[in-house]
Structures are given as C-alpha cells and as structure tokens.
Design a protein around this motif. Structure first.
Motif, PDB file in Angstrom:
ATOM      1  N   LYS A   3      -2.169   9.663   6.396  1.00  0.00           N
ATOM      2  CA  LYS A   3      -2.112   8.204   6.278  1.00  0.00           C
ATOM      3  C   LYS A   3      -0.749   7.822   5.697  1.00  0.00           C
ATOM      4  O   LYS A   3      -0.335   8.361   4.673  1.00  0.00           O
ATOM      5  CB  LYS A   3      -3.242   7.704   5.374  1.00  0.00           C
ATOM      6  N   VAL A 327      -2.410  -1.165  -3.690  1.00  0.00           N
ATOM      7  CA  VAL A 327      -2.452   0.175  -3.081  1.00  0.00           C
ATOM      8  C   VAL A 327      -3.891   0.554  -2.720  1.00  0.00           C
ATOM      9  O   VAL A 327      -4.134   1.179  -1.672  1.00  0.00           O
ATOM     10  CB  VAL A 327      -1.815   1.218  -4.025  1.00  0.00           C
ATOM     11  N   GLN A 328      -4.848   0.177  -3.548  1.00  0.00           N
ATOM     12  CA  GLN A 328      -6.250   0.455  -3.227  1.00  0.00           C
ATOM     13  C   GLN A 328      -6.661  -0.216  -1.918  1.00  0.00           C
ATOM     14  O   GLN A 328      -7.387   0.372  -1.105  1.00  0.00           O
ATOM     15  CB  GLN A 328      -7.156  -0.025  -4.372  1.00  0.00           C
ATOM     16  N   ARG A 330      -4.599  -0.879   0.524  1.00  0.00           N
ATOM     17  CA  ARG A 330      -3.937  -0.120   1.599  1.00  0.00           C
ATOM     18  C   ARG A 330      -4.737   1.138   1.932  1.00  0.00           C
ATOM     19  O   ARG A 330      -4.937   1.479   3.097  1.00  0.00           O
ATOM     20  CB  ARG A 330      -2.516   0.272   1.189  1.00  0.00           C
ATOM     21  N   CYS A 331      -5.194   1.825   0.905  1.00  0.00           N
ATOM     22  CA  CYS A 331      -5.986   3.042   1.112  1.00  0.00           C
ATOM     23  C   CYS A 331      -7.281   2.729   1.847  1.00  0.00           C
ATOM     24  O   CYS A 331      -7.674   3.449   2.778  1.00  0.00           O
ATOM     25  CB  CYS A 331      -6.280   3.717  -0.225  1.00  0.00           C
ATOM     26  N   SER A 332      -7.936   1.655   1.447  1.00  0.00           N
ATOM     27  CA  SER A 332      -9.195   1.259   2.084  1.00  0.00           C
ATOM     28  C   SER A 332      -8.968   0.914   3.550  1.00  0.00           C
ATOM     29  O   SER A 332      -9.739   1.332   4.432  1.00  0.00           O
ATOM     30  CB  SER A 332      -9.785   0.061   1.338  1.00  0.00           C
ATOM     31  N   ASP A 335      -8.225   4.098   5.477  1.00  0.00           N
ATOM     32  CA  ASP A 335      -9.444   4.907   5.623  1.00  0.00           C
ATOM     33  C   ASP A 335     -10.275   4.412   6.805  1.00  0.00           C
ATOM     34  O   ASP A 335     -10.788   5.207   7.604  1.00  0.00           O
ATOM     35  CB  ASP A 335     -10.276   4.859   4.343  1.00  0.00           C
ATOM     36  N   ALA A 376       1.207   4.687  -4.392  1.00  0.00           N
ATOM     37  CA  ALA A 376       0.891   5.118  -3.029  1.00  0.00           C
ATOM     38  C   ALA A 376       1.042   6.631  -2.900  1.00  0.00           C
ATOM     39  O   ALA A 376       0.203   7.306  -2.273  1.00  0.00           O
ATOM     40  CB  ALA A 376       1.801   4.408  -2.027  1.00  0.00           C
ATOM     41  N   CYS A 379      -1.834   8.372  -4.601  1.00  0.00           N
ATOM     42  CA  CYS A 379      -3.090   8.277  -3.844  1.00  0.00           C
ATOM     43  C   CYS A 379      -3.080   9.143  -2.582  1.00  0.00           C
ATOM     44  O   CYS A 379      -4.035   9.114  -1.806  1.00  0.00           O
ATOM     45  CB  CYS A 379      -3.366   6.834  -3.451  1.00  0.00           C
ATOM     46  N   LEU A 381      -0.916   8.890  -0.036  1.00  0.00           N
ATOM     47  CA  LEU A 381      -0.327   8.273   1.148  1.00  0.00           C
ATOM     48  C   LEU A 381       1.088   8.810   1.370  1.00  0.00           C
ATOM     49  O   LEU A 381       1.828   9.034   0.402  1.00  0.00           O
ATOM     50  CB  LEU A 381      -0.265   6.746   0.990  1.00  0.00           C
TER      51      LEU A 381
END
Length: 530
Positions: A3, A327-328, A330-332, A335, A376, A379, A381
């Motif tokens: 990702k 950032v959370q 972006r991760c979600s 995903d 990021a 996490c 990324l």
C-alpha cells in the motif's frame, strides 16, 4: 499487497516585477513571496534534511514551477529577502517595547523574532541563499521527485484548440528544468489540474511518462477503470495517469476541516491589519496597502481573548493528533482498496497539496506534513513518488479521461467569471498574433529576435491563471490587472514595431531587464505545427 501513500507538493509563484520602482509598488505581493520562503521552502528543506539524517526512506513529489525557480535564483531577490527578515526582526523589537508588561504576548513576540533570526541564519549559512540548488541536491539523493510543468501556470483547456501555444508552454517548462536541475522529469504536472481531451498527446510527445489528473477525470471517463483511482491507468498513447483523491481537500478545507481547529494560529489577525500605520512604518508605506507582517498572536478562538492567545506547543500537539487521524483514514481507505483489488501488485492513494494555499491558511501545515509522512511509514505504508510506480506502463488499462480541473467546482469556471472574462479576448488574439509572428520571421536575428523573444515572454506571463484567479477572489486584484495589461501592452508594442520595422532599443532593453525570465527563450517554439 503493498500500500502506497504518494504525496505531491505543488508550489506556485507568479512572476513579480521587482526592479526599481516596481519593487516599491509591488511590495504587498513581494511580501507573500518572502513569506513563502520563510514558511514553506526553507521548512521543506529542513524537513528533508531531518529525513536524511535519520536515513528515512521517504520520497515525495515536488512541483517547482520555472517562474518560482527564476525568482528563488535571482540575486536581487535573495538580498531583498535578507533585508525583509531584518525589517521583521526590527519590527519585533518595536513590538516588544509596545507590549512591555504583557508577559504572555511578549513571549509570543520573542518566539517570532527568534524564528526570523533562525530563518536568516539558515538561508545564509545552511543553504547559502541557493534554495533551488538545495532542492536539486535532495532530488539527486532520492528524497524528491521533481515533476515538470508548463513555463507559466496556463489553464490548458482554454487553449486546447491551439496546440502551438500548449507545445510552447510545455517545451519552455522542459527547457527550464534542464537548465535548473539538469534533468528531463518523468512526471508532468498539469497546471490547475486542467485537462481536456488531446492534451495528453502533447505531454507524451515531449517524453513525459506520467501525469496527475483530478479524480473526476478518471471516474467520469466513458469507460471507468476497474481499479478506480487506486491504481494507475493509461491513455491511448500510453501516458500513465494517476488520480489525486479530491476527498482529501474536503478533509483539510471543508466545514469540519483539520485546519480550522481552534488551537491553530489565526492567520487573519496580524498586526499589519490591526495597528495604526505609524506603528508599521518599519515595514510598509503610510497610506499604502496593508499586508501581513508575520506577527500574529492569537489562535482561532474569536470570542474570549483571555483564552485566545496562540500557544505553539498546543498547536503542535494538535497537529500531531490530526496527522495520526489523517494517516488512519489513509490506511482504512487503502485497506478497502486492497480488498476490492486482490489481483493487483499494489494500491496507491495520491495526495496533491497546493502548499501555498495550505500554508497561508494553516501556519502549522509543514509540521503536520512531516508528521503525516513519519506516521505513514510507521503504519507500514510505502511513501514514494508516482514515478516509481510506472513499471507496468504498457500493460495498464486504457481510458479516455474526462474534462476536469482542480479549481472552481471542478471545471475551472472561476477563471472565466463575470470579473475576469474580459481578459480572454485579449489573450486569445495575442496568441494568434504570436503564432503568426513566429511563422513570418522564422530565421531573423539581431533586434528582431530580441523583440520576438520579448513578445513570447510577455505572452506567457499574460497566460498565467494566477492573474484571473486573483481578480476573481479579490486578492491583490489591482496588481493582477496591472500585470496583465502591461504584458498585453508590451506584446502589442512588439507586434507594432515588427509591422513598422522600427524599434526603440532603449525601450526594448528596459523591458528585457524588467521581465528577466527565461533568458534562453526562443520564439520559434510558437511556430505553427504541421
């Protein structure tokens, strides 16, 4: 599946005449340029310097338009910036005397004075006044990927029927990047993200591998790509297309946007707008236009001033929390993209930021960007530029992008509003004349060449979308209108001089010195294409 979070920072700067009397007349606009050096360009370099010291593998995209490179490289402006900092430091000392007895306000003033002193030391001692060279060094070290762009910020859809005009803009921009950075960039940044069908052919013809479009261009294509905006696609001529996620704009600037948290510094309450003019004589003329001085003491709370004093530590803590939340998200998002696209090697979310718009409204923006990039990485990324994701270029899904732009409501309509639409008839006629002149004088030398090169420069300056934008939103509209009319008048004088075969060398030399951009300009780039 990997990702990726791909950040593209778009700097922008319109040309500001700064010789002789122009420096005084254009002081309010020059002030915004100097502020951008202090608040954006030096902090960006400092951020990358920290990444290098920690050996963090972070690579971001950066758009440094040719006009900005020209102004940052101008020795006169470099000296003026140092003088500007010294004036701000002196103003701070005066503010300390005025606020004697108010310890809390004095502490804020001292921090601003210290920041100006640090910027001066960094500009002179660390970067030796050569910010463009410093950006180039970090490009060579792999921390930056520089994207090419046009010579000036032309809104390309307005000239989609004039391929000579668009080719000249792309070619002049490419030449500028070779001069300043010694490279031909892989990526091309379309000014204002303004796309119309056919533009991709010209971009690809000059050797660019990829470009960035607004998500609307991709999602409203006749055939929507299977991967949406989370995987690159390509046009018919294999120009790779990445789509920026416009949802991020709303997260930042929407009604509930990050930047409006009450603890952040209030960018509108500056002593330059609030104190009597006699208290500001160190930095601005009495009776002149008021502008920002950088001395801002309050946060975004307007009602209770006892609690509204700006606290830098509180603001930094909030920026870190906002970076984590950002950032959370972006991760979600990534995903979910992974779940929907299990057969692809990676997914990517492209975040394109107009850094001057962001920094002007949000003082803590560069600090927030650094925290976003760090979090990021934490996490898991990949933080990389789009150029690293083009390996599968010729096997990507083909699309026919739709008309779109990154300004207005998505179509650039604010560049043809009731306030500025009068400009278009002049600029279109000037374009036609420039193409005609390039064809009529294909091999001329001497004074005629100088005249034609000056005409080409003036045309490109008049084509900048910054001018109608400024008029539309009433931000230094007098400056924008004056700049536009001066460029059109200068080109008309060139056209008339060539028609009558007479020219004033004194007038020509004066204008060449005033508009000292693109010293390599060759008017033949406007020659009609077969």
């Amino acid at each position: 599946m990997q990702k990726y979070f791909s950040l593209i920072i778009k700097a922008n700067q319109d040309f500001i005449r700064h010789t002789g009397e122009d420096a005084r007349l254009n002081a309010p606009v020059l002030n915004t340029f100097y502020e951008s050096i202090s608040n954006v360009y030096i902090p960006l370099l400092n951020m990358i310097k920290r990444f290098e010291a920690e050996q963090l593998k972070i690579r971001i995209g950066l758009v440094l338009p040719p006009l900005l490179c020209n102004m940052l490289s101008d020795e006169l402006l470099q000296e003026s910036y140092i003088n500007w900092l010294e004036e701000r430091i002196e103003l701070g000392q005066a503010e300390l005397r005025r606020s004697r007895g108010n310890e809390e306000v004095s502490a804020v003033i001292k921090s601003i004075i210290e920041e100006n002193k640090v910027r001066k030391a960094e500009f002179i001692d660390v970067y030796e006044c050569k910010l463009v060279r410093s950006f180039c060094e970090y490009m060579n070290k792999g921390y930056l990927e520089l994207l090419g762009t046009c010579g000036t910020d032309i809104f390309m859809p307005h000239y989609a029927d004039m391929k000579e005009i668009l080719s000249a803009q792309i070619e002049s921009g490419l030449h500028a990047y070779r001069e300043y950075f010694g490279i031909a960039p892989e990526g091309f940044w379309i000014p204002e993200l303004g796309y119309a069908p056919g533009i991709e052919k010209l971009i690809r013809a000059y050797g660019y591998t990829y470009t960035i479009l607004d998500s609307r261009s991709v999602l409203l294509a006749a055939k929507i790509p299977e991967t949406g905006i989370f995987y690159p696609c390509r046009t018919d001529n294999s120009l790779v297309v990445f789509a920026r996620n416009r949802v991020i704009d709303n997260e930042l600037f929407g009604e509930e946007g990050i930047i409006f948290n009450s603890v952040y510094r209030n960018q509108n309450r500056d002593i330059g707008y609030e104190l009597p003019m006699d208290k500001l004589s160190l930095v601005m003329e009495k009776g002149g236009i008021r502008y920002s001085t950088g001395y801002k003491y309050w946060n975004r709370c307007f009602n209770d001033e006892t609690k509204a004093l700006y606290n830098a530590e509180e603001a930094k803590n909030q920026a870190e929390k906002d970076a984590e939340t950002f950032v959370q998200k972006r991760c979600s998002t990534l995903d979910k993209a992974c779940e929907l696209l299990p057969n692809y090697p990676f997914v990517v979310e492209v975040c394109a930021l107009d850094i001057l718009k962001l920094s002007t409204t949000w003082h803590e923006s560069i600090y927030w960007i650094e925290k976003v990039l760090r979090k990021a990485k934490e996490c898991g990324l990949g933080v990389d530029a789009c150029g690293s994701l083009c390996e599968n270029q010729y096997n990507l899904e083909k699309i026919e992008p739709y008309y779109s732009a990154g300004i207005g409501t998505g179509y650039g309509e604010n560049l043809l509003s009731s306030k500025n639409c009068w400009m278009m008839r002049y600029i279109r006629k000037t374009c036609e004349r420039m193409i005609d002149l390039a064809g009529r004088f294909p091999t001329d030398t001497g004074l005629k060449t100088r005249l034609l090169n000056l005409g080409a420069k003036e045309l490109m300056l008049a084509q900048s979308s910054k001018l109608p934008k400024s008029i539309n939103r009433s931000e230094f509209p007098e400056f924008a209108e004056k700049r536009f009319k001066e460029s059109i008048a200068a080109f008309t004088s060139v056209f008339d001089s060539l028609g009558s075969n007479t020219v004033s060398t004194e007038w020509l030399t004066k204008l060449e010195a005033r508009d000292s951009i693109f010293p390599w300009m060759n008017y033949r780039i406007f020659t009609k294409k077969r």
